[in-house]
Design a protein around this motif. Structure first.
Motif, PDB file in Angstrom:
ATOM      1  N   PRO A   1       0.828  -1.201   0.000  1.00 50.62           N
ATOM      2  CA  PRO A   1       0.000   0.000   0.000  1.00 50.62           C
ATOM      3  C   PRO A   1       0.864   1.252   0.000  1.00 50.62           C
ATOM      4  N   HIS A   2       0.269   2.390   0.308  1.00 54.35           N
ATOM      5  CA  HIS A   2       0.999   3.652   0.267  1.00 54.35           C
ATOM      6  C   HIS A   2       2.077   3.687   1.344  1.00 54.35           C
ATOM      7  N   ASP A   3       3.009   4.618   1.183  1.00 50.77           N
ATOM      8  CA  ASP A   3       4.089   4.750   2.162  1.00 50.77           C
ATOM      9  C   ASP A   3       3.519   5.002   3.551  1.00 50.77           C
ATOM     10  N   GLY A   4       4.158   4.400   4.544  1.00 53.63           N
ATOM     11  CA  GLY A   4       3.729   4.573   5.927  1.00 53.63           C
ATOM     12  C   GLY A   4       2.979   3.392   6.482  1.00 53.63           C
ATOM     13  N   ALA A   5       2.487   2.513   5.617  1.00 55.37           N
ATOM     14  CA  ALA A   5       1.806   1.310   6.087  1.00 55.37           C
ATOM     15  C   ALA A   5       2.830   0.215   6.377  1.00 55.37           C
ATOM     16  N   LEU A   6       2.456  -0.720   7.228  1.00 54.70           N
ATOM     17  CA  LEU A   6       3.297  -1.861   7.564  1.00 54.70           C
ATOM     18  C   LEU A   6       2.699  -3.125   6.957  1.00 54.70           C
ATOM     19  N   TRP A   7       3.565  -4.002   6.469  1.00 58.95           N
ATOM     20  CA  TRP A   7       3.181  -5.369   6.126  1.00 58.95           C
ATOM     21  C   TRP A   7       3.592  -6.256   7.294  1.00 58.95           C
ATOM     22  N   GLU A   8       2.661  -7.079   7.774  1.00 63.89           N
ATOM     23  CA  GLU A   8       2.952  -7.929   8.927  1.00 63.89           C
ATOM     24  C   GLU A   8       2.347  -9.318   8.728  1.00 63.89           C
ATOM     25  N   MET A   9       2.785 -10.255   9.559  1.00 62.44           N
ATOM     26  CA  MET A   9       2.194 -11.587   9.682  1.00 62.44           C
ATOM     27  C   MET A   9       1.886 -12.226   8.332  1.00 62.44           C
ATOM     28  N   PRO A  10       2.906 -12.491   7.481  1.00 60.94           N
ATOM     29  CA  PRO A  10       2.634 -13.132   6.186  1.00 60.94           C
ATOM     30  C   PRO A  10       2.362 -14.626   6.349  1.00 60.94           C
ATOM     31  N   ASP A  11       1.623 -15.183   5.400  1.00 61.56           N
ATOM     32  CA  ASP A  11       1.333 -16.626   5.410  1.00 61.56           C
ATOM     33  C   ASP A  11       1.150 -17.069   3.961  1.00 61.56           C
ATOM     34  N   LEU A  12       1.926 -18.057   3.530  1.00 66.47           N
ATOM     35  CA  LEU A  12       1.869 -18.579   2.166  1.00 66.47           C
ATOM     36  C   LEU A  12       1.218 -19.954   2.207  1.00 66.47           C
ATOM     37  N   VAL A  13       0.041 -20.080   1.568  1.00 70.02           N
ATOM     38  CA  VAL A  13      -0.810 -21.251   1.742  1.00 70.02           C
ATOM     39  C   VAL A  13      -1.162 -21.859   0.386  1.00 70.02           C
ATOM     40  N   PRO A  14      -0.929 -23.164   0.177  1.00 62.49           N
ATOM     41  CA  PRO A  14      -1.384 -23.808  -1.060  1.00 62.49           C
ATOM     42  C   PRO A  14      -2.840 -24.238  -0.944  1.00 62.49           C
ATOM     43  N   LEU A  15      -3.602 -24.024  -2.015  1.00 60.38           N
ATOM     44  CA  LEU A  15      -5.008 -24.409  -2.039  1.00 60.38           C
ATOM     45  C   LEU A  15      -5.342 -25.001  -3.404  1.00 60.38           C
ATOM     46  N   ALA A  16      -6.187 -26.025  -3.400  1.00 57.48           N
ATOM     47  CA  ALA A  16      -6.643 -26.646  -4.642  1.00 57.48           C
ATOM     48  C   ALA A  16      -7.810 -25.841  -5.195  1.00 57.48           C
ATOM     49  N   LEU A  17      -7.622 -25.257  -6.363  1.00 52.56           N
ATOM     50  CA  LEU A  17      -8.667 -24.443  -6.963  1.00 52.56           C
ATOM     51  C   LEU A  17      -9.867 -25.314  -7.304  1.00 52.56           C
ATOM     52  N   ASP A  18     -11.026 -24.903  -6.810  1.00 50.93           N
ATOM     53  CA  ASP A  18     -12.273 -25.648  -7.002  1.00 50.93           C
ATOM     54  C   ASP A  18     -12.142 -27.089  -6.525  1.00 50.93           C
ATOM     55  N   ASP A  19     -11.325 -27.286  -5.484  1.00 48.27           N
ATOM     56  CA  ASP A  19     -11.095 -28.603  -4.869  1.00 48.27           C
ATOM     57  C   ASP A  19     -10.512 -29.620  -5.844  1.00 48.27           C
ATOM     58  N   ASP A  20      -9.822 -29.143  -6.868  1.00 53.11           N
ATOM     59  CA  ASP A  20      -9.162 -30.021  -7.832  1.00 53.11           C
ATOM     60  C   ASP A  20      -7.684 -30.113  -7.466  1.00 53.11           C
ATOM     61  N   PRO A  21      -7.206 -31.238  -6.935  1.00 53.22           N
ATOM     62  CA  PRO A  21      -5.813 -31.344  -6.492  1.00 53.22           C
ATOM     63  C   PRO A  21      -4.796 -31.174  -7.621  1.00 53.22           C
ATOM     64  N   ARG A  22      -5.251 -31.214  -8.868  1.00 53.65           N
ATOM     65  CA  ARG A  22      -4.336 -31.005  -9.995  1.00 53.65           C
ATOM     66  C   ARG A  22      -4.126 -29.517 -10.289  1.00 53.65           C
ATOM     67  N   ARG A  23      -4.901 -28.662  -9.612  1.00 55.78           N
ATOM     68  CA  ARG A  23      -4.832 -27.217  -9.886  1.00 55.78           C
ATOM     69  C   ARG A  23      -4.499 -26.479  -8.586  1.00 55.78           C
ATOM     70  N   ILE A  24      -3.246 -26.576  -8.187  1.00 55.66           N
ATOM     71  CA  ILE A  24      -2.809 -25.940  -6.952  1.00 55.66           C
ATOM     72  C   ILE A  24      -2.413 -24.499  -7.232  1.00 55.66           C
ATOM     73  N   LYS A  25      -3.026 -23.608  -6.482  1.00 54.66           N
ATOM     74  CA  LYS A  25      -2.632 -22.199  -6.484  1.00 54.66           C
ATOM     75  C   LYS A  25      -2.150 -21.855  -5.074  1.00 54.66           C
ATOM     76  N   TRP A  26      -1.384 -20.779  -4.997  1.00 54.94           N
ATOM     77  CA  TRP A  26      -0.833 -20.349  -3.716  1.00 54.94           C
ATOM     78  C   TRP A  26      -1.433 -18.996  -3.331  1.00 54.94           C
ATOM     79  N   VAL A  27      -1.786 -18.878  -2.068  1.00 51.88           N
ATOM     80  CA  VAL A  27      -2.362 -17.644  -1.538  1.00 51.88           C
ATOM     81  C   VAL A  27      -1.360 -17.032  -0.562  1.00 51.88           C
ATOM     82  N   MET A  28      -0.957 -15.802  -0.831  1.00 47.57           N
ATOM     83  CA  MET A  28      -0.092 -15.054   0.078  1.00 47.57           C
ATOM     84  C   MET A  28      -0.951 -14.079   0.869  1.00 47.57           C
ATOM     85  N   ILE A  29      -1.097 -14.340   2.161  1.00 46.56           N
ATOM     86  CA  ILE A  29      -1.827 -13.434   3.042  1.00 46.56           C
ATOM     87  C   ILE A  29      -0.835 -12.438   3.619  1.00 46.56           C
TER      88      ILE A  29
END
Length: 565
Positions: free
Chosen positions: A234-262
């Motif tokens: 975001p704009h200057d002055g904001a902090l990024w905190e507590m990251p989490d990188l999570v794999p998820l199966a798109l539409d519950d299809d284990p062949r279509r793994i996407k990653w979510v960065m929180i």
């Protein structure tokens, strides 16, 4: 994990007190009850400690049949400071039992946010045959006399050989620091990367809005892989905190793994102040690359948010949970006013545990957020008032007395025929002056959670009033699941496509529900209300002499918590 500079004198004085008087590692000082105690706002189905300040969830792990919730905790008071790790356990994500303090701050080091993994392969060598360790990676915030410049942040390690009951610091901490050292390097989240058979850590340089990724074979020696950042976001002055990188199966299809960065950001969230944003993309074991991000300088509404309410921050997922979907929890508060929230003798609560899934919505992968299945199973087993279908035309209709309560699950399907707006009011007072309003605007296709008349709010001018999310109807209908507690409202809309979480502070007798429509007809179908008050959990100061108290036994329990020292 945010640092409150204004709390520094209190923090130093309290640390000196703890050092001089030798407070036990497992002891938390609970004040005796006073007229200021606010039992009317102590949650029923959301975790709170018996007393004192709590913020970020830490060390979320499932081990030996139990969920462990560690969290930032001040063992000496009801404001931010003396950052240590509190601890609670649950077998079902519904009933929580507070444990003795896990890791305590001392005069040279505070224990900031981090994570825990079960090292079942004993890659660290810290366990013994047949007894793999739990390994905690956390941020050491160093004070004067530590050998580091005051304010330095670095990553440290502790381990447990008794399933999280006690913790031993690693003998060569810190295990990871920057060169030169930084005062903003924090919040390690560790997970096992199965394709490469190694551990991955995400951490942040908070004021640079950078997530740094590392890898390790043994949880002790870490090697830099890459940075993830979004210039201008975001704009200057904001902090990024507590990251989490999570794999998820798109539409519950284990062949279509996407990653979510929180990435939890403060300030600049969609609802103002602090909040949790996310990016969907790909991770090749070294670098995370997001898909279709908004251009630099875009409004917060152009980005993806885990929750559109004001009180969802420091979100993270549990490590090692059974099932195919991750379970997450967040701090139910906002740094805009967290220090002024009018609760005592505790300050801070956790959200309901939530299940994450990734679904295709309008051709793009979106995070779907629902109450954890364990909570749903428990709530499904409670007696429920089933009201069927209610038609409302340009009016407000209060539900029967049997639906009154201060902790409940409300479920319905709203069909707006020709009404301009429709919705419901929860925690409503008898005179109608108090209530939290949930409104769907058919023309604008927006869902609004309005707490402007929800109860006490004058404790902070930054206590924002209304939070809005864009949400098209599905086949002309809006499905709502609403979890109401003594001091919160969580709205899950259309199966978790949109969620709004807000704190509210109504009077004890604001226990009614009303339906409304404006300028036309609306149908509230399949309406049901499930009381959630038959639960006894929060504030169980666990030692050999205490049992889980009821709210009626709060006074006795607080004395026991104090005497546990």
């Amino acid at each position: 994990m945010r640092i409150l500079a204004s709390s520094a004198p209190f923090r130093v004085a309290s640390l000196l007190f703890a050092s001089l008087f030798g407070l036990q590692a497992g002891a938390a000082t609970c004040a005796l009850p006073s007229p200021e105690d606010t039992a009317q706002w102590r949650p029923v189905v959301h975790y709170t400690p018996q007393c004192n300040w709590m913020n970020d969830p830490n060390g979320l792990v499932y081990d030996n049949g139990r969920y462990h919730l560690f969290y930032q905790f001040n063992p000496l008071g009801n404001e931010w400071g003396n950052m240590s790790w509190g601890h609670a356990i649950s077998t079902d994500l519904v009933h929580w039992r507070e444990q003795p303090l896990a890791m305590r701050a001392n005069a040279s080091e505070e224990i900031f946010s981090g994570s825990i993994v079960a090292d079942n392969r004993n890659t660290s060598g810290l366990g013994t045959p047949g007894h793999p360790p739990l390994v905690a990676l956390y941020t050491s915030a160093y004070q004067a006399g530590s050998g580091h410049a005051p304010g330095t942040q670095a990553q440290s390690l502790a381990y447990s050989l008794d399933h999280g009951a006690t913790w031993q610091p690693y003998g060569n901490n810190p295990i990871l620091t920057l060169d030169p050292e930084s005062k903003q390097f924090r919040d390690p989240k560790v997970s096992w990367y199965a394709p490469g058979a190694y551990w991955v850590m995400t951490t942040v340089v908070a004021d640079a809005q950078v997530v740094k990724l590392y890898r390790s074979d043994d949880l002790i020696h870490w090697h830099f892989m890459s940075d993830f950042t979004q210039p201008g976001v975001p704009h200057d002055g904001a902090l990024w905190e507590m990251p989490d990188l999570v794999p998820l199966a798109l539409d519950d299809d284990p062949r279509r793994i996407k990653w979510v960065m929180i990435v939890n950001v403060n300030p600049w969230s969609i609802a103002g102040g602090s909040g949790a944003m996310y990016f969907v993309g790909d991770f090749d074991g070294r670098t995370f690359k997001p898909d279709n991000t908004a251009p630099a300088g875009s409004d917060p509404a152009r980005f993806r948010w885990v929750d559109h309410g004001a009180d969802f921050y420091a979100a993270g997922t549990f490590s090692g949970t059974p099932g195919s979907h991750p379970i997450a929890i967040a701090w139910m508060n906002n740094w805009d006013y967290a220090a002024r929230v009018p609760t005592a003798p505790w300050r801070g609560a956790m959200t309901l545990p939530r299940e994450f899934a990734l679904k295709s919505v309008d051709g793009e992968p979106r995070l779907i957020v629902r109450p954890a299945p364990a909570f749903e199973k428990w709530a499904d087993g409670q007696p429920t008032v089933r009201l069927g279908d209610w038609a409302v035309e340009s009016a407000l209709r209060e539900l029967p007395a049997a639906t009154r309560g201060v902790a409940q699950r409300i479920a319905l399907t709203l069909t707006i025929h020709d009404a301009r707006r429709a919705g419901l009011v929860v925690r409503r007072s008898a005179d109608g002056r108090t209530g939290t309003k949930i409104t769907y605007d058919a023309e604008r296709q927006t869902l609004t959670l309005d707490r402007s008349q929800a109860g006490e709010s004058n404790f902070a001018a930054t206590f924002s009033q209304r939070h809005i999310a864009n949400l098209p109807l599905e086949h002309g209908k809006l499905r709502l699941e609403i979890i109401v507690d003594r001091s919160s409202v969580e709205v899950f809309a259309n199966g978790g496509r949109v969620v709004l979480t807000d704190l509210v502070f109504p009077n004890r007798d604001a226990d009614r529900i009303a339906l409304f429509s404006e300028d036309g007809n609306a149908l509230f179908g399949e309406l049901s209300v499930t009381p959630l008050q038959n639960i006894d959990q929060n504030g169980a100061c666990a030692d050999s002499r205490t049992t889980q108290p009821s709210q009626a036994n709060l006074t006795t329990h607080q004395v026991q918590c104090t005497s546990a020292m």
